[in-house]
Structures are given as structure tokens and as C-alpha cells.
Write an enzyme that holds these catalytic residues in place. Structure first.
Site, PDB file in Angstrom:
ATOM      1  NE  ARG A   1      -1.149   6.526 -28.077  1.00  0.00           N
ATOM      2  CZ  ARG A   1      -1.073   7.467 -27.129  1.00  0.00           C
ATOM      3  NH1 ARG A   1       0.013   8.203 -27.021  1.00  0.00           N
ATOM      4  NH2 ARG A   1      -2.071   7.687 -26.313  1.00  0.00           N
ATOM      5  CE1 TYR A   2       3.796   6.864 -31.337  1.00  0.00           C
ATOM      6  CE2 TYR A   2       4.089   6.782 -28.964  1.00  0.00           C
ATOM      7  CZ  TYR A   2       3.789   7.493 -30.105  1.00  0.00           C
ATOM      8  OH  TYR A   2       3.488   8.824 -30.015  1.00  0.00           O
TER       9      TYR A   2
ATOM     10  NE  ARG B   1       8.517   5.482 -29.003  1.00  0.00           N
ATOM     11  CZ  ARG B   1       8.075   5.632 -30.244  1.00  0.00           C
ATOM     12  NH1 ARG B   1       7.984   4.600 -31.055  1.00  0.00           N
ATOM     13  NH2 ARG B   1       7.704   6.823 -30.664  1.00  0.00           N
TER      14      ARG B   1
ATOM     15  CB  CYS C   1       2.176  13.801  -8.894  1.00  0.00           C
ATOM     16  SG  CYS C   1       2.369  13.110 -10.542  1.00  0.00           S
TER      17      CYS C   1
ATOM     18  CB  CYS D   1       0.698  19.970 -13.518  1.00  0.00           C
ATOM     19  SG  CYS D   1       2.390  19.519 -13.086  1.00  0.00           S
TER      20      CYS D   1
ATOM     21  CB  CYS E   1      -2.295  16.499 -14.711  1.00  0.00           C
ATOM     22  SG  CYS E   1      -1.723  14.790 -14.781  1.00  0.00           S
TER      23      CYS E   1
ATOM     24  NE  ARG F   1      -0.756   9.007 -18.478  1.00  0.00           N
ATOM     25  CZ  ARG F   1       0.516   9.377 -18.731  1.00  0.00           C
ATOM     26  NH1 ARG F   1       1.292   9.837 -17.763  1.00  0.00           N
ATOM     27  NH2 ARG F   1       1.007   9.254 -19.947  1.00  0.00           N
TER      28      ARG F   1
ATOM     29  CG  ASP G   1      -2.331  16.380 -23.829  1.00  0.00           C
ATOM     30  OD1 ASP G   1      -2.013  16.477 -25.033  1.00  0.00           O
ATOM     31  OD2 ASP G   1      -1.656  15.751 -22.989  1.00  0.00           O
TER      32      ASP G   1
ATOM     33  CG  ASP H   1       0.137  12.452 -26.887  1.00  0.00           C
ATOM     34  OD1 ASP H   1      -0.232  11.649 -27.774  1.00  0.00           O
ATOM     35  OD2 ASP H   1       0.692  12.098 -25.836  1.00  0.00           O
TER      36      ASP H   1
ATOM     37  CE  LYS I   1       4.718  11.818 -26.219  1.00  0.00           C
ATOM     38  NZ  LYS I   1       4.386  10.380 -26.025  1.00  0.00           N
TER      39      LYS I   1
HETATM   40  C1  LIG Z   1       5.045   9.552 -25.270  1.00  0.00           C
HETATM   41  C2  LIG Z   1       4.756   8.131 -25.327  1.00  0.00           C
HETATM   42  C3  LIG Z   1       5.756   7.208 -25.642  1.00  0.00           C
HETATM   43  C4  LIG Z   1       7.186   7.645 -25.936  1.00  0.00           C
HETATM   44  O1  LIG Z   1       7.230   8.404 -27.105  1.00  0.00           O
HETATM   45  P1  LIG Z   1       8.635   9.015 -27.635  1.00  0.00           P
HETATM   46  O2  LIG Z   1       8.260   9.812 -28.844  1.00  0.00           O
HETATM   47  O3  LIG Z   1       9.517   7.862 -27.922  1.00  0.00           O
HETATM   48  O4  LIG Z   1       9.177   9.868 -26.540  1.00  0.00           O
HETATM   49  C5  LIG Z   1       5.432   5.873 -25.695  1.00  0.00           C
HETATM   50  N1  LIG Z   1       4.173   5.454 -25.470  1.00  0.00           N
HETATM   51  C6  LIG Z   1       3.181   6.316 -25.199  1.00  0.00           C
HETATM   52  C7  LIG Z   1       1.802   5.786 -25.005  1.00  0.00           C
HETATM   53  C8  LIG Z   1       3.434   7.673 -25.102  1.00  0.00           C
HETATM   54  O5  LIG Z   1       2.441   8.528 -24.803  1.00  0.00           O
END
Ligand SMILES: *Cc1c(COP(=O)(O)O)cnc(C)c1O
Length: 376
Positions: free
Chosen positions: A120-121, A124, A133, A137, A140, A142, A301, A338, A345
Site C-alpha cells: 500500500r505504501y 513498505r 492466531c 480478538c 479483528c 482480518r 476498524d 486505518d 493509517k
Molecule cells: C500498518 C501497515 C504498514 C506499516 O505502517 P507503519 O505506519 O509504518 O507502522 C504497512 N503496510 C500496511 C498495509 C499496513 O497496514
């Protein structure tokens, strides 16, 4: 039970399981095999309300119930509103589905580039390595895929995901989640971490795990050796309430810290569980005592059937505002939503800017007093 003014960590020891040999109790596989899932197993130790009994029927097709003996011991058998109980024992409210709730509440499917890999980002990725798990929870994110109660049929493709990461040199951060990655065997985990260590553009790896809370017995010396397969591994644990801060959790955190793994915590804000300043303060102070940095506080969520656990958005901002200035800055997590639809986020903060022009900023401090800052 914890008390608000007593910061000492507590332990139930073997609690309901007094007769079990120590070697079994401390064996994480014994804990997994002896999880409580069925109505009659749970009802042996706590008197289920009608609401909970009906909730357990709904859960079968939604998100399985499964509670480790260690975590189950933290439940107050006399109190249906026990903050531990409400996180893992379902009620009828799980059947109330609102039209704006979504099985994929933060839009992960749309960024799933390989089954189990969410990109997504820009820099990362989120790598989901299992759908299992320690316990489930009830809120959850997911719910759709963990425990496979909804027949999602999640089959993570770890090899293919590693290939994707290898060929995308912009990825510098990999987050392992699931399900809980620490449920993989030591050798499977170490093979994934070794593979990531061999990718030169991956600088930073984290594991998101609730096992230190649900199953502290999992933090074995063998596991610590496996985690050492990556030179820069961090871990985000998930603690919501001070009652979860047991001696066993502290020992687990100590072992992880001593082997060089920095620890953060992610909490979910839950109605009637941790949605007040005193409870939150008590939690984050205990976390600091365990060398865990409170990282994120999540708005719950929009998971189908979770409205009874959600708080108004303003509540989270109010709590953060109450913490700022009245406790250690290190103890204060970032409140985030989120965003539905895959927005990622988004931080939400109290407003400390009263007004601003190009050069004059009028700022409000934690006491509500105004201060002026001349900007260049
Ligand atoms: C939470 C998340 C991350 C990591 O986000 P940070 O803000 O760096 O902790 C990376 N990818 C996805 C899809 C996420 O939901």
C-alpha cells in the site's frame, strides 16, 4: 486483579489448571492444544450469560473462538463486563451488521499484489504469513480471513511474496503479520527472516504479534535464536488493558529486549474496555516498565459485527489530549484511523494551534494556556 493505583504486575500462575505438570503448562504447544473454543469448555470455568451463549453460536460462521489457558485465566469469572472477557468471548451483538461495515475494513484486498502481500505504501509492505492466531480478538481487522470461519481459504504465498520484494528495490521495510507469525515453527520463521536479510534493500523488518500476551510460553530460547536470523528485527506487540500486563508478559518482553529486539505496542480503543484516561494511563505506564514503547492507538476498524466495541472518534482524541502533559511523552501513542478503502493509517491529534499567520503562531499548551511563536 490489577488495581488502578498499584503498578505491580500480577500473575494468575496456572489458575484453573493447578493439576497440570509445570512442564506442560509452560509448553506453548500444550497451551495451543488446550485452548478453549466450545461452549461447554468455557462454561466449565465461567458462567456464560445468555448473550454470550448465543454469541458463541454466531461466532462459528464468523470468527472462531479460541482462548489460551494463560489468557483465559485473566478473565474475571464473576464479571460479564470483564475487559479481558469482552475481547475474546463473543456476544449476540456480533450478529448486528451495519451497512457501512465491511469484511475488508481497511481495503487490503485492493493492494494485495500476491496472496498475503499487501503493498500500500511506497516503501513498505505487509506480509501475512498465516491465518492462525493464539486467540481470536472479536474486533479483528482480518476477521474475514483468520481462523477461516468464513471459508476465505487463505493460502499465503511466501515464496512468491519474497520474489516480489526482491524485485521491488523501493521496499525497505517489511512487516510480518497474519494471523500471528510467531505461530510458525522456529525453522520456518528463521528461513523467512534469513531470506529477508539476504535482500539488500530491505533495511527494517518487524513482526506484529499478540503471542507475548496470549501465549508468553512461545518466547523460547529456540525462538529467540530464530529471530536472530535478521539483524534488524523489531516487534509490535498488542496489549489493550493493564490486566494483560502480567509477570509472564514482562518476562517474555525481557527476553525479547535482551536479545536485541526493540518493542512497540499497538492498542485498539475499545468501548468499555480501555476507553478512559485512567485505564489508558495505567496501561502505558506498565508498558514503559516492560520497556515497550506505546506506538499506535487504533480507532477500531469497521469490522462487521463490532459496533458494540467501537467508540466515537472524538474519544480517542480526548484520551490523547488527557495524556499529553500529564505523563511521559514516551508513553503516549499516536492515535490513528486505518482508513476504509485502503487509505492507510491517518493520524488524528488534538488541535494545539489556536491560530497562525505566515509568521505568528498562537499555540495552546496542555493546560490550555496560549503561547506565541514567531516563525521565520
Ligand atoms: C500498518 C501497515 C504498514 C506499516 O505502517 P507503519 O505506519 O509504518 O507502522 C504497512 N503496510 C500496511 C498495509 C499496513 O497496514
Amino acid at each position: 486483579m490489577y488495581s488502578k493505583d498499584n503498578l505491580h504486575l500480577w500473575s494468575r500462575g496456572q489458575g484453573h489448571w493447578q493439576g497440570i505438570p509445570n512442564s506442560e503448562w509452560n509448553d506453548w504447544r500444550w497451551q495451543m492444544r488446550n485452548r478453549l473454543s466450545k461452549k461447554d469448555e468455557i462454561a466449565r470455568f465461567i458462567k456464560l450469560s445468555d448473550d454470550e451463549a448465543a454469541g458463541l453460536d454466531i461466532a462459528a460462521a464468523k470468527l472462531h473462538v479460541s482462548i489460551t489457558p494463560h489468557f483465559f485465566n485473566l478473565i474475571d469469572p464473576e464479571n460479564v463486563n470483564c475487559p479481558i472477557r469482552r475481547q475474546v468471548v463473543p456476544t449476540c451483538s456480533e450478529g448486528d451488521i451495519l451497512d457501512y461495515e465491511d469484511n475488508d475494513p481497511v481495503g487490503e484486498e485492493g493492494s494485495m499484489v500476491v496472496p498475503g502481500l499487501v503493498h500500500r505504501y511506497p516503501d513498505r509492505v505487509l506480509l501475512l504469513v498465516t491465518d492462525r492466531c493464539g486467540s481470536y480478538c472479536r474486533y479483528c481487522t482480518r476477521s474475514r480471513l483468520v481462523s477461516n470461519a468464513q471459508g476465505y481459504g487463505f493460502h499465503p504465498q511466501v515464496e512468491k511474496s519474497l520474489d516480489y520484494i526482491k524485485s521491488h528495490t523501493e521496499i525497505r521495510d517489511v512487516l510480518l503479520s497474519g494471523g500471528d507469525p510467531l505461530l510458525l515453527s522456529d525453522s520456518k520463521l528463521s528461513s523467512i527472516l534469513t531470506a529477508l536479510a539476504d535482500i539488500s534493500h530491505v533495511e527494517f523488518v518487524r513482526i506484529g504479534s499478540r503471542l507475548p500476551v496470549f501465549l508468553p510460553q512461545r518466547i523460547t530460547s529456540g525462538l529467540l535464536d530464530s529471530l536472530n536470523a535478521h539483524p534488524n528485527l523489531w516487534m509490535s506487540i498488542h496489549v489493550n488493558h493493564p490486566t494483560e500486563c502480567t509477570v509472564e508478559l514482562k518476562d517474555a518482553c525481557n527476553k525479547l529486549s535482551k536479545s536485541g529486539i526493540p518493542l512497540g505496542n499497538q492498542s485498539v480503543l475499545l468501548r468499555g474496555i480501555n476507553d478512559d484516561i485512567e485505564t489508558m494511563k495505567s496501561l502505558i505506564h506498565r508498558l514503559l516498565m516492560m520497556k515497550v514503547k506505546p506506538y499506535y492507538l487504533y480507532q477500531c476498524d469497521l469490522v462487521p459485527g463490532s459496533s458494540h466495541l467501537r467508540t466515537p472518534v472524538a474519544k480517542g482524541i480526548e484520551i490523547i489530549k488527557g495524556l499529553r502533559g500529564s505523563t511521559t511523552g514516551y508513553a503516549i501513542p499516536q492515535f490513528v484511523i486505518d482508513a476504509p478503502g485502503g487509505g492507510g493509517k491517518i493520524p488524528l491529534n488534538p488541535n494545539y494551534v489556536e491560530s497562525s499567520t505566515d509568521d505568528l503562531w498562537v499555540l495552546k499548551n496542555f493546560e490550555g494556556k496560549s503561547f506565541y511563536y514567531q516563525s521565520v
